[in-house]
Design a protein around this motif. Structure first.
Motif, PDB file in Angstrom:
ATOM      1  N   ASP A  62      22.980  40.628 -16.707  1.00 14.62           N
ATOM      2  CA  ASP A  62      22.248  40.312 -17.948  1.00 14.62           C
ATOM      3  C   ASP A  62      21.451  39.116 -18.009  1.00 14.62           C
ATOM      4  O   ASP A  62      22.019  37.928 -17.583  1.00 14.62           O
ATOM      5  CB  ASP A  62      23.281  40.567 -19.198  1.00 14.62           C
ATOM      6  N   LYS A  63      20.391  39.171 -18.434  1.00  8.81           N
ATOM      7  CA  LYS A  63      19.579  37.865 -18.476  1.00  8.81           C
ATOM      8  C   LYS A  63      20.273  36.801 -19.404  1.00  8.81           C
ATOM      9  O   LYS A  63      20.514  37.305 -20.594  1.00  8.81           O
ATOM     10  CB  LYS A  63      18.083  38.295 -18.867  1.00  8.81           C
ATOM     11  N   VAL A  64      19.881  35.443 -19.266  1.00 14.90           N
ATOM     12  CA  VAL A  64      20.314  34.489 -19.942  1.00 14.90           C
ATOM     13  C   VAL A  64      19.390  33.592 -20.111  1.00 14.90           C
ATOM     14  O   VAL A  64      18.556  33.274 -19.214  1.00 14.90           O
ATOM     15  CB  VAL A  64      21.429  33.845 -19.687  1.00 14.90           C
ATOM     16  N   TYR A  65      18.773  32.981 -21.433  1.00 17.63           N
ATOM     17  CA  TYR A  65      17.580  32.391 -21.693  1.00 17.63           C
ATOM     18  C   TYR A  65      18.349  30.935 -22.133  1.00 17.63           C
ATOM     19  O   TYR A  65      19.130  30.711 -22.604  1.00 17.63           O
ATOM     20  CB  TYR A  65      16.954  33.008 -22.791  1.00 17.63           C
ATOM     21  N   LYS A  66      17.414  29.919 -21.927  1.00 19.25           N
ATOM     22  CA  LYS A  66      17.601  28.557 -22.564  1.00 19.25           C
ATOM     23  C   LYS A  66      16.381  28.125 -23.638  1.00 19.25           C
ATOM     24  O   LYS A  66      15.417  28.561 -23.316  1.00 19.25           O
ATOM     25  CB  LYS A  66      17.602  27.699 -21.530  1.00 19.25           C
ATOM     26  N   LEU A  67      16.832  27.720 -24.435  1.00 22.72           N
ATOM     27  CA  LEU A  67      15.838  27.233 -25.604  1.00 22.72           C
ATOM     28  C   LEU A  67      15.982  25.626 -25.622  1.00 22.72           C
ATOM     29  O   LEU A  67      16.946  25.154 -25.559  1.00 22.72           O
ATOM     30  CB  LEU A  67      16.330  27.452 -26.975  1.00 22.72           C
ATOM     31  N   ILE A  68      14.760  25.112 -25.375  1.00 18.17           N
ATOM     32  CA  ILE A  68      14.605  23.550 -25.646  1.00 18.17           C
ATOM     33  C   ILE A  68      13.693  23.175 -26.832  1.00 18.17           C
ATOM     34  O   ILE A  68      12.837  24.185 -27.106  1.00 18.17           O
ATOM     35  CB  ILE A  68      14.218  22.946 -24.107  1.00 18.17           C
TER      36      ILE A  68
ATOM     37  N   VAL B 208      11.214  26.234 -27.258  1.00 20.14           N
ATOM     38  CA  VAL B 208      10.685  27.329 -26.462  1.00 20.14           C
ATOM     39  C   VAL B 208      11.588  27.770 -25.598  1.00 20.14           C
ATOM     40  O   VAL B 208      12.676  27.107 -25.033  1.00 20.14           O
ATOM     41  CB  VAL B 208       9.636  26.228 -25.608  1.00 20.14           C
TER      42      VAL B 208
ATOM     43  N   LEU C 119      16.677  31.975 -17.558  1.00 18.54           N
ATOM     44  CA  LEU C 119      17.497  30.877 -16.383  1.00 18.54           C
ATOM     45  C   LEU C 119      17.318  31.934 -15.073  1.00 18.54           C
ATOM     46  O   LEU C 119      17.807  33.050 -15.358  1.00 18.54           O
ATOM     47  CB  LEU C 119      18.898  30.681 -16.881  1.00 18.54           C
ATOM     48  N   GLU C 120      17.113  31.425 -14.037  1.00 18.94           N
ATOM     49  CA  GLU C 120      17.270  32.118 -12.840  1.00 18.94           C
ATOM     50  C   GLU C 120      18.591  32.412 -11.976  1.00 18.94           C
ATOM     51  O   GLU C 120      19.333  31.552 -12.596  1.00 18.94           O
ATOM     52  CB  GLU C 120      16.336  31.764 -11.789  1.00 18.94           C
TER      53      GLU C 120
ATOM     54  N   MET D 199      27.371  40.815 -12.898  1.00 17.73           N
ATOM     55  CA  MET D 199      26.698  40.807 -14.320  1.00 17.73           C
ATOM     56  C   MET D 199      25.256  40.466 -13.864  1.00 17.73           C
ATOM     57  O   MET D 199      24.860  39.388 -13.202  1.00 17.73           O
ATOM     58  CB  MET D 199      27.205  39.395 -14.753  1.00 17.73           C
TER      59      MET D 199
ATOM     60  N   LEU E 147       8.652  30.422 -18.700  1.00 20.88           N
ATOM     61  CA  LEU E 147       8.386  30.257 -20.331  1.00 20.88           C
ATOM     62  C   LEU E 147       8.218  31.563 -21.041  1.00 20.88           C
ATOM     63  O   LEU E 147       7.256  32.442 -20.488  1.00 20.88           O
ATOM     64  CB  LEU E 147       7.262  29.242 -20.494  1.00 20.88           C
ATOM     65  N   ASP E 148       8.874  31.811 -21.848  1.00 18.91           N
ATOM     66  CA  ASP E 148       8.675  33.180 -22.507  1.00 18.91           C
ATOM     67  C   ASP E 148       8.159  33.287 -23.756  1.00 18.91           C
ATOM     68  O   ASP E 148       7.320  34.143 -24.348  1.00 18.91           O
ATOM     69  CB  ASP E 148      10.196  33.851 -22.394  1.00 18.91           C
ATOM     70  N   TRP E 149       8.720  32.441 -24.937  1.00 18.20           N
ATOM     71  CA  TRP E 149       8.425  32.390 -26.304  1.00 18.20           C
ATOM     72  C   TRP E 149       8.527  31.097 -27.020  1.00 18.20           C
ATOM     73  O   TRP E 149       9.320  30.224 -26.325  1.00 18.20           O
ATOM     74  CB  TRP E 149       9.055  33.705 -26.896  1.00 18.20           C
ATOM     75  N   PHE E 150       8.059  30.898 -27.967  1.00 16.43           N
ATOM     76  CA  PHE E 150       8.199  29.825 -28.766  1.00 16.43           C
ATOM     77  C   PHE E 150       8.649  30.137 -30.388  1.00 16.43           C
ATOM     78  O   PHE E 150       8.161  31.218 -30.872  1.00 16.43           O
ATOM     79  CB  PHE E 150       7.024  28.784 -28.776  1.00 16.43           C
TER      80      PHE E 150
END
Lengths: 68, 68, 68, 68, 68, 68, 68, 68, 68, 68, 68, 68
Positions: free
Chosen positions: C3-9, C63, C67-68, C1, C37-40
């Motif tokens: 596929d990228k996974v992102y976290k939002l805070i 934001v 996740l690495e 696997m 950090l990628d987008w807000f």
């Protein structure tokens, strides 16, 4: 009973300069007749267009103030 | 029937300068191909980040114009 | 696997200057401890008022970062 | 001004197979007439029922594309 | 008066297989006791997790049927 | 006090295969570092398009887990 | 315990005449089988179009009634 | 098919004592005629006022129960 | 691929007579240039006031039509 | 840059006693590991039912705290 | 500062005749004490039922007027 | 015209005791200057935290009263 109670009113500030300025204009006007203005919450940002330019920012905001 | 009818389209303007500038950029572009642009409503403000700085404001807005 | 996974805070940035500056301040702070950090996305714009002036813009934003 | 501007249109894709397939069908159709399709956002998932079975998934989605 | 009237009920279908299957399961169950099922609208998709795996999709949906 | 307390985090899972797979990918990643993952709630489904095809499903979800 | 409890059901009334008539039609139908109907709340107004004319107003509404 | 299916109904509980009590009253009433009541979700809290006092809390809630 | 795809556009109809008439006016106008108009959904009802009277109903609605 | 920045986290507090107590329980738990807790916002109130009684209030809330 | 500022108040108009009439009634009443009434926005449409008939339309609306 | 018209104002009541008490405090204060207070609707529940304890419940509510 000494717990504070606040009232919220809704205003629409307008400005030809910027959306932040529209907020300030609404609060300036509110301060003419109300004391204890405490906070604001932006509800919606709209504006008018003429000849393909933004001519007026219209920001509706709720303004909270403490009732004495 | 002479009552006016308007159409709303949704655009996303971008700008490296400010969120207000992103709005103006979207409207500039719309004015290239549409007449009678009348008003806009901000739907959402987003943006991209690079190296811990906002590199691009992305403002989606609905733009209304009168149908002839 | 792969596929990228992102976290939002969710953060609230503040600024006495402008709402855009409040966004930048929140992102500056996030960049101190988070990479990628990628987008807000702006959630809400509020502020404080003193003596009939906006003294502080408070912009809450989500934001996103990879996740690495 | 070289900042990009995007347009969002709203489509409803349908499929008797799956909700993901309904999304793909809407995008296939959009690609017939539009270039630069970039992203989509699901707005709502509905469907029709016949004889106690889902006969059609209907997914409304906003599709964004860059204006040239 | 011969205009049709519909009723909407809200169900939560569950499935260990997929979110689409959870929708179908809810409709299967509704069809056991109701006639004229006509359409559905997804309200929310949730699910349960065990040992880091999705063990159950839970899709709440509104199901419309014609009143006779 | 022995009442349970849960925390919710927001993730965006991605997948080139399906929206359900994007959910699973997000949860897989969360399970790498968090214990007691309990449930998820889908917040939004988006995706990217290339050459008229969905190339990536992006599902943002809130994931709940019990604090020990 | 003598405090009243109410139940809300959701209906969709239809009418070729007007949106108000669609509301009344839904309530007429509900009154056939339910007593103590007390209030309604409009949830959504939709309709069908044929040959460029509104052929049917569809108003979904929540109807509240007291449980005995 | 052995996957569980749930139904949600919407009730308004009332109480002169507290909003929590209004929730309990709605559930008491639902339990008179329904089995397997499983969870509730508060939709809205309202109330009536007489002589400057809250005379009745009205809490609308969705109540979920498993269909057998 | 023979699954139907629909497009939604957003219009604002106006009328000095009634809100239903404003809906009809928007659809009349849309029918001038679009075929296969199928359904509408009311988004918002607003209006203008002059001398304490409603002078114009403004109903924004999404209109769906099948793409050929 | 000395403008304050806050972070919001989302918790679900539970209590068999009351919804207010569920809020307090979530905050108690957060205070075990976080300093500068400043405010909370209720997102949703749910609960579990057993034998026709509310056995557990579940209040999800966003909790804000200042980043140092 | 000569930029206009508007205030929004919220009213509920009622009518036994129609929902449009309820709007007009609210505006008639507002015009008794306020000048410069400019626009309205419908917030919600509700009503009361007696003997299976709509006895009263209740339309809550926000009414905007310019502050002098 | 004898149809009733109501006005809604928005208040924030506060209390160190409970969220229900915050509602009552707001209504107590409103009753000092307004007659015919009729109903309230909770808009949002927030609060302040000090030393890991809820020190103040802040409930914003809309309060309706009949205009004479």
């Amino acid at each position: 009973m000494t717990d504070k109670v606040y009232k919220l009113i809704e205003l629409v500030g307008t400005s030809s300069k910027s959306s932040d300025d529209a907020i300030q204009n609404a609060i300036n006007r509110a301060a003419d007749t109300l004391r204890n203005l405490d906070w604001f919450e932006v509800v919606e940002t709209r504006g008018t267009i003429q000849n393909g330019k933004v001519t007026c920012y219209q920001v509706s905001l709720r303004v909270g103030f403490r009732l004495e």
